[in-house]
Design a protein around this motif. Structure first.
Motif, PDB file in Angstrom:
ATOM      1  N   LEU A  21      10.142  66.965 -41.305  1.00 16.05           N
ATOM      2  CA  LEU A  21       9.899  67.551 -39.991  1.00 16.05           C
ATOM      3  C   LEU A  21      11.179  67.996 -39.287  1.00 16.05           C
ATOM      4  N   SER A  22      12.337  67.463 -39.690  1.00 17.33           N
ATOM      5  CA  SER A  22      13.587  67.881 -39.053  1.00 17.33           C
ATOM      6  C   SER A  22      14.007  69.282 -39.497  1.00 17.33           C
ATOM      7  N   SER A  23      13.493  69.757 -40.636  1.00 19.11           N
ATOM      8  CA  SER A  23      13.829  71.103 -41.097  1.00 19.11           C
ATOM      9  C   SER A  23      12.635  72.056 -41.056  1.00 19.11           C
ATOM     10  N   THR A  24      11.526  71.609 -40.520  1.00 23.86           N
ATOM     11  CA  THR A  24      10.334  72.439 -40.385  1.00 23.86           C
ATOM     12  C   THR A  24      10.068  72.678 -38.897  1.00 23.86           C
ATOM     13  N   PRO A  25      10.001  73.932 -38.459  1.00 23.52           N
ATOM     14  CA  PRO A  25       9.761  74.160 -37.031  1.00 23.52           C
ATOM     15  C   PRO A  25       8.377  73.677 -36.604  1.00 23.52           C
ATOM     16  N   ARG A  45      17.857  84.609 -16.970  1.00 16.87           N
ATOM     17  CA  ARG A  45      16.798  85.190 -17.791  1.00 16.87           C
ATOM     18  C   ARG A  45      17.247  85.102 -19.233  1.00 16.87           C
ATOM     19  N   LEU A  46      16.346  84.735 -20.140  1.00 20.03           N
ATOM     20  CA  LEU A  46      16.661  84.562 -21.550  1.00 20.03           C
ATOM     21  C   LEU A  46      15.687  85.380 -22.374  1.00 20.03           C
ATOM     22  N   GLU A  47      16.208  86.137 -23.336  1.00 18.00           N
ATOM     23  CA  GLU A  47      15.372  86.922 -24.228  1.00 18.00           C
ATOM     24  C   GLU A  47      15.805  86.675 -25.665  1.00 18.00           C
ATOM     25  N   ALA A  48      14.835  86.546 -26.565  1.00 16.57           N
ATOM     26  CA  ALA A  48      15.131  86.325 -27.983  1.00 16.57           C
ATOM     27  C   ALA A  48      13.972  86.837 -28.825  1.00 16.57           C
ATOM     28  N   PRO A  49      14.276  87.472 -29.970  1.00 18.64           N
ATOM     29  CA  PRO A  49      13.196  87.929 -30.851  1.00 18.64           C
ATOM     30  C   PRO A  49      12.375  86.770 -31.414  1.00 18.64           C
ATOM     31  N   VAL A  50      13.055  85.641 -31.745  1.00 20.22           N
ATOM     32  CA  VAL A  50      12.362  84.479 -32.318  1.00 20.22           C
ATOM     33  C   VAL A  50      13.027  83.201 -31.815  1.00 20.22           C
ATOM     34  N   MET A  51      12.205  82.228 -31.430  1.00 26.04           N
ATOM     35  CA  MET A  51      12.699  80.886 -31.136  1.00 26.04           C
ATOM     36  C   MET A  51      11.933  79.896 -32.005  1.00 26.04           C
ATOM     37  N   GLU A  52      12.660  78.985 -32.660  1.00 23.81           N
ATOM     38  CA  GLU A  52      12.044  77.939 -33.480  1.00 23.81           C
ATOM     39  C   GLU A  52      12.387  76.593 -32.867  1.00 23.81           C
ATOM     40  N   HIS A  53      11.365  75.770 -32.611  1.00 24.97           N
ATOM     41  CA  HIS A  53      11.574  74.446 -32.030  1.00 24.97           C
ATOM     42  C   HIS A  53      11.433  73.391 -33.122  1.00 24.97           C
ATOM     43  N   TYR A  54      12.477  72.547 -33.259  1.00 23.80           N
ATOM     44  CA  TYR A  54      12.491  71.459 -34.238  1.00 23.80           C
ATOM     45  C   TYR A  54      12.516  70.134 -33.499  1.00 23.80           C
ATOM     46  N   ASP A  55      11.848  69.133 -34.066  1.00 21.19           N
ATOM     47  CA  ASP A  55      11.769  67.824 -33.435  1.00 21.19           C
ATOM     48  C   ASP A  55      12.155  66.759 -34.453  1.00 21.19           C
ATOM     49  N   ALA A  56      13.363  66.188 -34.309  1.00 21.14           N
ATOM     50  CA  ALA A  56      13.832  65.118 -35.199  1.00 21.14           C
ATOM     51  C   ALA A  56      13.781  63.793 -34.449  1.00 21.14           C
ATOM     52  N   GLU A  57      14.114  62.695 -35.134  1.00 23.57           N
ATOM     53  CA  GLU A  57      14.047  61.376 -34.504  1.00 23.57           C
ATOM     54  C   GLU A  57      15.043  61.226 -33.368  1.00 23.57           C
ATOM     55  N   ASP A  58      16.265  61.756 -33.555  1.00 22.25           N
ATOM     56  CA  ASP A  58      17.316  61.535 -32.565  1.00 22.25           C
ATOM     57  C   ASP A  58      17.511  62.698 -31.592  1.00 22.25           C
ATOM     58  N   ALA A  88      21.896  81.375 -32.078  1.00 19.32           N
ATOM     59  CA  ALA A  88      22.127  80.364 -31.038  1.00 19.32           C
ATOM     60  C   ALA A  88      21.313  79.117 -31.337  1.00 19.32           C
ATOM     61  N   ARG A  89      21.734  78.012 -30.692  1.00 19.16           N
ATOM     62  CA  ARG A  89      21.059  76.725 -30.873  1.00 19.16           C
ATOM     63  C   ARG A  89      21.157  75.947 -29.563  1.00 19.16           C
ATOM     64  N   HIS A  90      20.085  75.277 -29.184  1.00 22.33           N
ATOM     65  CA  HIS A  90      20.051  74.420 -28.001  1.00 22.33           C
ATOM     66  C   HIS A  90      19.654  73.033 -28.463  1.00 22.33           C
ATOM     67  N   ILE A  91      20.546  72.060 -28.285  1.00 28.58           N
ATOM     68  CA  ILE A  91      20.310  70.698 -28.774  1.00 28.58           C
ATOM     69  C   ILE A  91      20.171  69.748 -27.595  1.00 28.58           C
ATOM     70  N   VAL A  92      19.098  68.950 -27.602  1.00 26.60           N
ATOM     71  CA  VAL A  92      18.850  67.959 -26.557  1.00 26.60           C
ATOM     72  C   VAL A  92      18.686  66.599 -27.222  1.00 26.60           C
ATOM     73  N   PRO A  93      19.643  65.662 -27.009  1.00 31.10           N
ATOM     74  CA  PRO A  93      19.485  64.307 -27.566  1.00 31.10           C
ATOM     75  C   PRO A  93      18.269  63.616 -26.967  1.00 31.10           C
ATOM     76  N   ASP A  98      21.994  59.993 -23.212  1.00 26.96           N
ATOM     77  CA  ASP A  98      22.768  61.084 -23.782  1.00 26.96           C
ATOM     78  C   ASP A  98      22.387  62.442 -23.207  1.00 26.96           C
ATOM     79  N   LYS A  99      21.655  62.492 -22.103  1.00 26.13           N
ATOM     80  CA  LYS A  99      21.220  63.759 -21.538  1.00 26.13           C
ATOM     81  C   LYS A  99      22.401  64.645 -21.165  1.00 26.13           C
ATOM     82  N   GLU A 100      23.555  64.036 -20.811  1.00 31.24           N
ATOM     83  CA  GLU A 100      24.707  64.855 -20.466  1.00 31.24           C
ATOM     84  C   GLU A 100      25.291  65.558 -21.683  1.00 31.24           C
ATOM     85  N   ASP A 101      24.867  65.189 -22.874  1.00 37.58           N
ATOM     86  CA  ASP A 101      25.358  65.827 -24.092  1.00 37.58           C
ATOM     87  C   ASP A 101      24.531  67.052 -24.481  1.00 37.58           C
TER      88      ASP A 101
END
Length: 197
Positions: A21-25, A45-58, A88-93, A98-101
């Motif tokens: 699941l960490s490598s599957t959107p 305002r944010l525009e993108a042709p494709v966004m993929e959301h991944y959900d890992a344990e951490d 681009a990539r947006h990472i949220v711990p 760790d929200k400040e990271d």
């Protein structure tokens, strides 16, 4: 018949367990268009042709494999800065401490343009820390402005690119003579009718 149904279901369970699941959107959005507002005014305002959301344990992350464009506005609603990148990539711990990271990463032909100051910066990799409200990189940077050209390695600025500071500069030049009668037209923020032909 019941035994054959149970047997066929049992074979399918093994395939689901093999899925990483960490490598599957978990979610894919085509032609993404998002607007962030504050007190009724558009902030970003944010525009993108494709966004993929991944959900890992951490962590959870959003990836923009086909590019991204971010438009930031002033408090008065004028377009102030534009960021364009090939990827681009947006990472949220996930840990609440760790929200400040939380960090945005843009890479591949990253262009930042401050429309109001008419300054442009080009680099390969850029990081945007929303909590600290700053953008930074340690990569090679080229900066263009009405005052001249500068290049170096490393840069820090506020997230609207109002006061970029270039580290380790080399081979830059400054334009000292400027035409004070020159009229600069901001076509991006122009509001009004176009003349009839």
């Amino acid at each position: 018949m019941i035994a054959s149904i149970l047997l066929s279901c049992d074979r399918g369970i093994g395939e689901a367990e093999k899925l990483d699941l960490s490598s599957t959107p978990m979610q894919v959005i085509d032609d993404m268009f998002a607007v962030q507002t504050k007190n009724g005014s558009v902030e970003m305002r944010l525009e993108a042709p494709v966004m993929e959301h991944y959900d890992a344990e951490d962590e959870s992350r959003d990836e923009f494999p086909r590019g991204i464009s971010v438009f930031a506005y002033t408090e008065d609603g004028l377009l102030e800065s534009v960021i364009i990148a090939d990827n681009a990539r947006h990472i949220v711990p996930k840990a609440s401490s760790d929200k400040e990271d939380e960090v945005w990463e843009a890479f591949g032909n990253v262009i930042l343009h401050n429309v109001i100051k008419q300054e442009t910066m080009e680099t390969d990799t850029l990081y945007w820390d929303q909590t600290r409200e700053e953008i930074y990189t340690d990569c090679y940077v080229k900066m263009y402005s009405p005052d001249g050209f500068a290049q170096g390695y490393g840069m820090r600025s506020d997230d609207h690119m109002r006061n970029a500071k270039l580290f380790n500069p080399f081979d830059g030049y400054v334009v000292t003579v400027q035409d004070t009668t020159a009229v600069i037209i901001d076509s991006v923020n122009f509001i009004g009718p176009f003349p009839k032909k």
